[in-house]
Motif scaffolding. Structure first.
Motif, PDB file in Angstrom:
ATOM      1  N   LYS A  62      -8.447  -4.976   5.262  1.00  0.00           N
ATOM      2  CA  LYS A  62      -9.786  -5.577   5.127  1.00  0.00           C
ATOM      3  C   LYS A  62      -9.754  -6.812   4.227  1.00  0.00           C
ATOM      4  N   LYS A  63      -8.997  -6.709   3.140  1.00  0.00           N
ATOM      5  CA  LYS A  63      -8.904  -7.847   2.220  1.00  0.00           C
ATOM      6  C   LYS A  63      -8.170  -9.019   2.874  1.00  0.00           C
ATOM      7  N   LEU A  90      -5.694   0.496   4.787  1.00  0.00           N
ATOM      8  CA  LEU A  90      -6.923   0.009   5.409  1.00  0.00           C
ATOM      9  C   LEU A  90      -7.642  -0.985   4.500  1.00  0.00           C
ATOM     10  N   GLU A  91      -7.712  -0.677   3.220  1.00  0.00           N
ATOM     11  CA  GLU A  91      -8.349  -1.596   2.272  1.00  0.00           C
ATOM     12  C   GLU A  91      -7.579  -2.916   2.194  1.00  0.00           C
ATOM     13  N   ALA A 108       0.845  -1.194   0.000  1.00  0.00           N
ATOM     14  CA  ALA A 108       0.000   0.000   0.000  1.00  0.00           C
ATOM     15  C   ALA A 108       0.878   1.240   0.000  1.00  0.00           C
ATOM     16  N   GLU A 116      -5.203   5.093   3.379  1.00  0.00           N
ATOM     17  CA  GLU A 116      -6.473   4.563   2.889  1.00  0.00           C
ATOM     18  C   GLU A 116      -6.278   3.207   2.209  1.00  0.00           C
ATOM     19  N   ALA A 117      -5.204   3.110   1.396  1.00  0.00           N
ATOM     20  CA  ALA A 117      -4.912   1.838   0.721  1.00  0.00           C
ATOM     21  C   ALA A 117      -4.517   0.770   1.739  1.00  0.00           C
TER      22      ALA A 117
END
Length: 404
Positions: free
Chosen positions: A36-37, A32-33, A25, A29-30
């Motif tokens: 989650k993945k 956090l995504e 990342a 923000e990236a």
């Protein structure tokens, strides 16, 4: 050529090596995504955030601007963006970067693999590299994972396991079993380590690597064997047949002088001294640096312009050397064999005039084919260039101008 940890793990995974899963990342923000993945794919609820730079000691290193470590643990999704923010775009200083540190542009968001289970997780060290003394590849392993191999070699050398592999035959299953046995593994962990070593060697061999270092290799609490970290160094000379690996090169992580030199066909390594060196031939360049040190100076670089040097390569060498503000004098040492000394001398004069006013003194030592003609060209040029006959004389003249 070095590559980042996340890239190294991609290479390992493609050859069947089990890894600590992660997603790269470049923003909070990236990150956090990515977290989650990872939760969706692996079930992890804790996340390891790792700065991606070409240097070791990241876990003990510190971000100048925030005081954060280069490797941190986030115990919830909510923690991920803030911890990522503390690392990204900061300057990470480790034992390998020096005080100037390196800018962190990417982080690897990885799953937590130190989960509780039937047994305690255990870290090991494992590497594969070329043993030039025997002409064989060597597998080095130790039960002391997470520690620099140099420290192990100094304090407890008996804990280093070595297994030599004939590159013509490749690794044999009994050799992988031998390493796993000496690591004290048994049961499923033993079988998994054998598979891990076999797959790791296949990746090392196929990628034309000069070194694979996995530190640590983790035995999880449920006896899985994973690469938690990965350092991969690829052979530059073989990149032409590994274009997918060559595409992983990160020029931002390399010295800009060395990148520019490579684009001009020059072999350049930046050092910390004040005497710029321009030489034709690697061996002669090493001897030149030695003579500079014996005369009381310090070489600012290693620069080999090659056997076919001309005005263009000499000028490119000049421009690279002069970009180093520490350089206070330049020593050009050329042995005329394939290339004539008068040609090199003319190239020096042309390059000098093309660049314009050069504020540092230049000493040129020419020997070999047409050496006398070359010295005459230098002496009659009217430029601030001094000729010398012997290497010792050239080094002493450099020291004299530095002391003046």
């Amino acid at each position: 050529m070095n590559i980042h940890e996340y890239q190294a793990k991609e290479v390992l995974k493609s050859y069947g090596v089990k890894i600590q899963e992660g997603i790269v990342a470049d923003s909070p923000e990236a990150a956090l995504e990515a977290a989650k993945k990872l939760t969706a794919d692996t079930g992890t609820s804790w996340y390891v955030l790792k700065a991606q730079i070409h240097a070791g000691g990241r876990g003990k290193g510190e971000i100048k601007e925030t005081g954060s470590r280069g490797v941190v643990l986030a115990k919830s999704l909510e923690d991920v963006p803030e911890k990522a923010k503390d690392i990204l775009n900061g300057t990470l200083v480790t034992i390998q970067t020096g005080e100037e540190g390196k800018l962190v542009k990417k982080i690897l968001v990885a799953q937590d693999v130190y989960y509780p289970g039937n047994s305690e997780p255990k870290e090991y060290y494992l590497s594969i590299l070329l043993d030039r003394a025997t002409g064989s590849n060597i597998i080095m392993a130790s039960t002391e994972g997470g520690v620099n191999i140099e420290e192990i070699a100094e304090s407890t050398p008996e804990k280093i396991i070595k297994e030599w592999v004939d590159p013509m035959l490749g690794i044999q299953p009994y050799q992988a079993r031998n390493v796993a046995f000496k690591l004290g593994l048994e049961g499923n962990a033993f079988k998994e380590m054998v598979k891990f070593i076999m797959a790791l060697y296949a990746a090392y061999d196929a990628s034309d690597a000069s070194q694979f270092e996995i530190n640590p290799v983790l035995k999880t609490s449920d006896d899985q064997i994973l690469a938690v970290d990965a350092k991969v160094n690829l052979d530059d000379n073989a990149l032409y047949r590994n274009k997918d690996l060559a595409a992983m090169r990160d020029l931002d992580e390399e010295d800009p002088f060395e990148v520019e030199a490579a684009e001009s066909g020059l072999n350049y390594v930046k050092l910390d001294g004040n005497v710029g060196c321009m030489v034709n031939g690697a061996g002669l360049a090493m001897a030149t640096m030695d003579m500079i040190k014996l005369s009381g100076g310090e070489p600012a670089n290693f620069l080999d312009v090659g056997g076919g040097a001309n005005a263009q390569t000499v000028e490119a060498g000049f421009r690279i050397i002069l970009k180093d503000p520490k350089v206070k004098a330049i020593l050009i040492n050329v042995f005329g064999g394939i290339v004539r000394c008068d040609r090199i001398a003319s190239g020096v004069v042309e390059a000098y005039k093309s660049i314009g006013d050069i504020s540092v003194p230049i000493i040129v030592r020419l020997q070999g084919t047409n050496a006398e003609e070359g010295a005459k060209i230098i002496d009659e040029s009217g430029l601030k260039v001094t000729s010398a006959i012997t290497l010792k004389e050239a080094a002493e003249k450099v020291q004299n101008v530095l002391s003046a």
